[in-house]
Motif scaffolding. Structure first.
Motif, short mmCIF file in Angstrom:
data_model
loop_
_atom_site.label_atom_id
_atom_site.label_comp_id
_atom_site.label_asym_id
_atom_site.label_seq_id
_atom_site.Cartn_x
_atom_site.Cartn_y
_atom_site.Cartn_z
N MET A 131 50.61 -12.02 -40.28
CA MET A 131 51.92 -12.31 -39.72
C MET A 131 51.81 -12.97 -38.34
SD MET A 131 55.17 -12.38 -40.04
CE MET A 131 55.53 -11.36 -41.47
N ALA A 132 50.93 -12.45 -37.49
CA ALA A 132 50.80 -13.03 -36.15
C ALA A 132 50.33 -14.48 -36.23
CB ALA A 132 49.83 -12.20 -35.31
N ARG A 133 49.31 -14.75 -37.04
CA ARG A 133 48.82 -16.13 -37.19
C ARG A 133 49.89 -17.01 -37.82
NH1 ARG A 133 43.98 -19.15 -37.56
NH2 ARG A 133 44.66 -21.31 -37.80
N SER A 134 50.62 -16.48 -38.79
CA SER A 134 51.68 -17.26 -39.44
C SER A 134 52.73 -17.68 -38.44
CB SER A 134 52.32 -16.44 -40.56
OG SER A 134 51.38 -16.07 -41.54
N LEU A 135 53.13 -16.77 -37.56
CA LEU A 135 54.17 -17.08 -36.57
C LEU A 135 53.68 -18.10 -35.55
CD1 LEU A 135 55.63 -13.50 -36.03
CD2 LEU A 135 56.67 -15.39 -37.31
N VAL A 136 52.44 -17.95 -35.10
CA VAL A 136 51.88 -18.91 -34.13
C VAL A 136 51.83 -20.30 -34.76
CG1 VAL A 136 49.80 -19.58 -32.87
CG2 VAL A 136 50.61 -17.21 -32.79
N ASP A 137 51.33 -20.39 -36.00
CA ASP A 137 51.28 -21.69 -36.66
C ASP A 137 52.68 -22.25 -36.89
OD1 ASP A 137 48.51 -21.91 -36.83
OD2 ASP A 137 48.39 -20.94 -38.79
N ALA A 138 53.61 -21.39 -37.31
CA ALA A 138 54.98 -21.85 -37.56
C ALA A 138 55.61 -22.40 -36.29
CB ALA A 138 55.83 -20.71 -38.12
N ALA A 139 55.37 -21.73 -35.16
CA ALA A 139 55.90 -22.22 -33.89
C ALA A 139 55.25 -23.54 -33.49
CB ALA A 139 55.69 -21.16 -32.80
N ALA A 140 53.95 -23.67 -33.75
CA ALA A 140 53.26 -24.92 -33.42
C ALA A 140 53.76 -26.07 -34.29
CB ALA A 140 51.75 -24.73 -33.60
N TRP A 141 54.13 -25.78 -35.54
CA TRP A 141 54.58 -26.83 -36.47
C TRP A 141 56.10 -27.01 -36.46
CZ3 TRP A 141 51.53 -23.95 -40.86
CH2 TRP A 141 50.16 -24.09 -40.62
N ALA A 142 56.80 -26.26 -35.63
CA ALA A 142 58.27 -26.32 -35.61
C ALA A 142 58.77 -27.69 -35.19
CB ALA A 142 58.82 -25.24 -34.68
N ARG A 143 60.02 -27.98 -35.54
CA ARG A 143 60.60 -29.29 -35.24
C ARG A 143 60.98 -29.44 -33.78
NH1 ARG A 143 64.92 -28.71 -39.99
NH2 ARG A 143 64.76 -26.61 -39.11
N SER A 144 61.15 -28.33 -33.07
CA SER A 144 61.57 -28.39 -31.66
C SER A 144 61.06 -27.17 -30.93
CB SER A 144 63.09 -28.47 -31.55
OG SER A 144 63.67 -27.24 -32.00
N ASP A 145 61.10 -27.23 -29.59
CA ASP A 145 60.72 -26.06 -28.79
C ASP A 145 61.66 -24.90 -29.04
OD1 ASP A 145 58.68 -27.56 -27.74
OD2 ASP A 145 59.56 -27.77 -25.74
N ASP A 146 62.95 -25.17 -29.19
CA ASP A 146 63.91 -24.10 -29.44
C ASP A 146 63.61 -23.38 -30.75
OD1 ASP A 146 65.28 -24.46 -27.09
OD2 ASP A 146 66.91 -25.64 -27.98
N GLU A 147 63.29 -24.15 -31.78
CA GLU A 147 62.95 -23.51 -33.06
C GLU A 147 61.67 -22.69 -32.93
OE1 GLU A 147 63.22 -25.06 -37.51
OE2 GLU A 147 61.36 -25.76 -36.57
N ALA A 148 60.71 -23.20 -32.18
CA ALA A 148 59.45 -22.47 -31.98
C ALA A 148 59.71 -21.13 -31.31
CB ALA A 148 58.48 -23.31 -31.15
N ARG A 149 60.54 -21.13 -30.28
CA ARG A 149 60.84 -19.88 -29.57
C ARG A 149 61.62 -18.93 -30.47
NH1 ARG A 149 64.38 -21.18 -25.97
NH2 ARG A 149 64.22 -19.25 -24.79
N ALA A 150 62.52 -19.47 -31.27
CA ALA A 150 63.31 -18.63 -32.18
C ALA A 150 62.40 -17.95 -33.21
CB ALA A 150 64.37 -19.47 -32.88
N ILE A 151 61.37 -18.63 -33.68
CA ILE A 151 60.46 -18.05 -34.66
C ILE A 151 59.70 -16.87 -34.07
CG2 ILE A 151 58.30 -18.51 -35.90
CD1 ILE A 151 59.42 -21.39 -36.37
N ILE A 152 59.15 -17.05 -32.86
CA ILE A 152 58.41 -15.96 -32.23
C ILE A 152 59.35 -14.79 -31.92
CG2 ILE A 152 57.02 -15.30 -30.24
CD1 ILE A 152 55.62 -17.19 -32.17
N ALA A 153 60.54 -15.10 -31.42
CA ALA A 153 61.50 -14.03 -31.10
C ALA A 153 61.92 -13.27 -32.35
CB ALA A 153 62.73 -14.64 -30.41
N ALA A 154 62.12 -13.98 -33.46
CA ALA A 154 62.53 -13.32 -34.70
C ALA A 154 61.45 -12.37 -35.18
CB ALA A 154 62.84 -14.37 -35.77
N GLY A 155 60.19 -12.79 -35.11
CA GLY A 155 59.10 -11.91 -35.55
C GLY A 155 59.03 -10.63 -34.74
N CYS A 156 59.24 -10.75 -33.43
CA CYS A 156 59.20 -9.56 -32.56
C CYS A 156 60.46 -8.70 -32.75
CB CYS A 156 59.05 -9.98 -31.11
SG CYS A 156 57.49 -10.83 -30.74
N GLN A 157 61.62 -9.34 -32.83
CA GLN A 157 62.87 -8.61 -32.97
C GLN A 157 62.91 -7.81 -34.26
OE1 GLN A 157 66.42 -10.95 -33.58
NE2 GLN A 157 67.67 -9.51 -32.44
#
Length: 300
Positions: A131-157
């Motif tokens: 899960m941690a690697r998946s989220l890091v990769d998903a944030a790196a491949w995201a379409r925008s910085d906002d989407e990247a931050r939302a992905i990491i925040a969702a995983g933690c929340q």
């Protein structure tokens, strides 16, 4: 075959049935040939789970589900759609999938990596990244910085990952895209912020040199129920609540007013902001927080 949702490579099918047995099922339309090298043990459309197996089997022996695809398989709730993401070792040769995928398959994007230790692999069917690697990769491949931050925040929340696990992956991936942004988001989440709106609020406080509040502080209301304060400056007895869209519901609205009254009765000040205001008019939010802190005795 059941462990792979009814999707087999031709080699696997031949090992089970022999060449004639496989050919007979295909000729009678009992089974379906997905593409060269992959068959389906029925002749209907692919399910979502079968599409994942097709992508993994086509991508080769080291292929893993990755990014948001893997995170969702691990239980992450995140809106939006996108291609199936696959991760393979950087030295593996894999076929051009664009010419092999059937029409009822989603798009598949294959990424290469030279950093894939055992800690970043998650046992599953199909295999996927942790899960941690998946989220890091998903944030790196995201379409925008906002989407990247939302992905990491969702995983933690959603408690799918601890911020420390995100930081550990980043230590191994020194050259990943958006590394500093991902790290800052995980650090904010480690400080107690769980929603993206709360993380945005903390960034505002830092940017405008306001004192940082304590986050997600536990407190019992007058009825004895345990509540969590989004942001609280204990020294100045000031609370800030960041309201998401669900607070617009009439029942939530009434409950929010009761809680706000309890805060006032207890002697604290409280400010409430809708989440969209923090992004759309941050200066207005900062001005009101600064004014409230000064009114409560903060020297500024």
């Amino acid at each position: 075959m059941f462990e792979q949702s009814g999707v087999l490579t031709s080699r696997q099918a031949i090992e089970q049935l022999g060449r004639s047995g496989l050919r007979r099922r295909l000729d009678r339309s009992q089974w379906r040939r997905i593409c060269s090298g992959v068959v389906l043990t029925h002749n209907g459309p692919l399910t979502a789970g079968q599409a994942l197996w097709v992508a993994v089997l086509l991508a080769g022996p080291t292929a893993l589900l990755a990014g948001l695809t893997a995170a969702r398989e691990g239980g992450l709730r995140f809106t939006g759609s996108g291609p199936i993401r696959i991760l393979v070792d950087s030295d593996q040769q894999y076929p051009d999938l664009r010419r092999r995928l059937p029409l009822d398959m989603p798009a598949v994007v294959v990424h290469r990596t030279g950093v894939l230790p055992d800690d970043d692999r998650q046992v599953g069917r199909p295999m996927r990244t942790s899960m941690a690697r998946s989220l890091v990769d998903a944030a790196a491949w995201a379409r925008s910085d906002d989407e990247a931050r939302a992905i990491i925040a969702a995983g933690c929340q959603q408690r799918r990952v601890a911020p420390a696990e995100i930081l550990a992956v980043l230590e191994r991936m020194q050259r990943t895209r958006r590394r500093q942004l991902i790290r800052a988001t995980a650090v904010d989440a480690d400080g107690g912020a769980t929603a993206l709106s709360e993380i945005d609020f903390i960034r505002l406080c830092r940017r405008h040199q306001l004192p940082l509040p304590d986050l997600q502080q536990r407190r019992r209301d007058r009825s004895g129920r345990l509540r969590y304060l989004d942001a609280y400056w204990r020294q100045w007895r000031l609370q800030v609540e960041v309201d998401g869209a669900h607070h617009m519901d009439v029942r939530e609205w009434a409950a929010d007013m009761r809680r706000q009254n309890d805060v006032w009765i207890a002697g604290d000040r409280i400010l409430r902001f809708p989440a969209f205001l923090i992004r759309s008019r941050p200066e207005e939010v900062v001005d009101q927080v600064r004014a409230a802190l000064r009114a409560a005795g903060w020297p500024g």
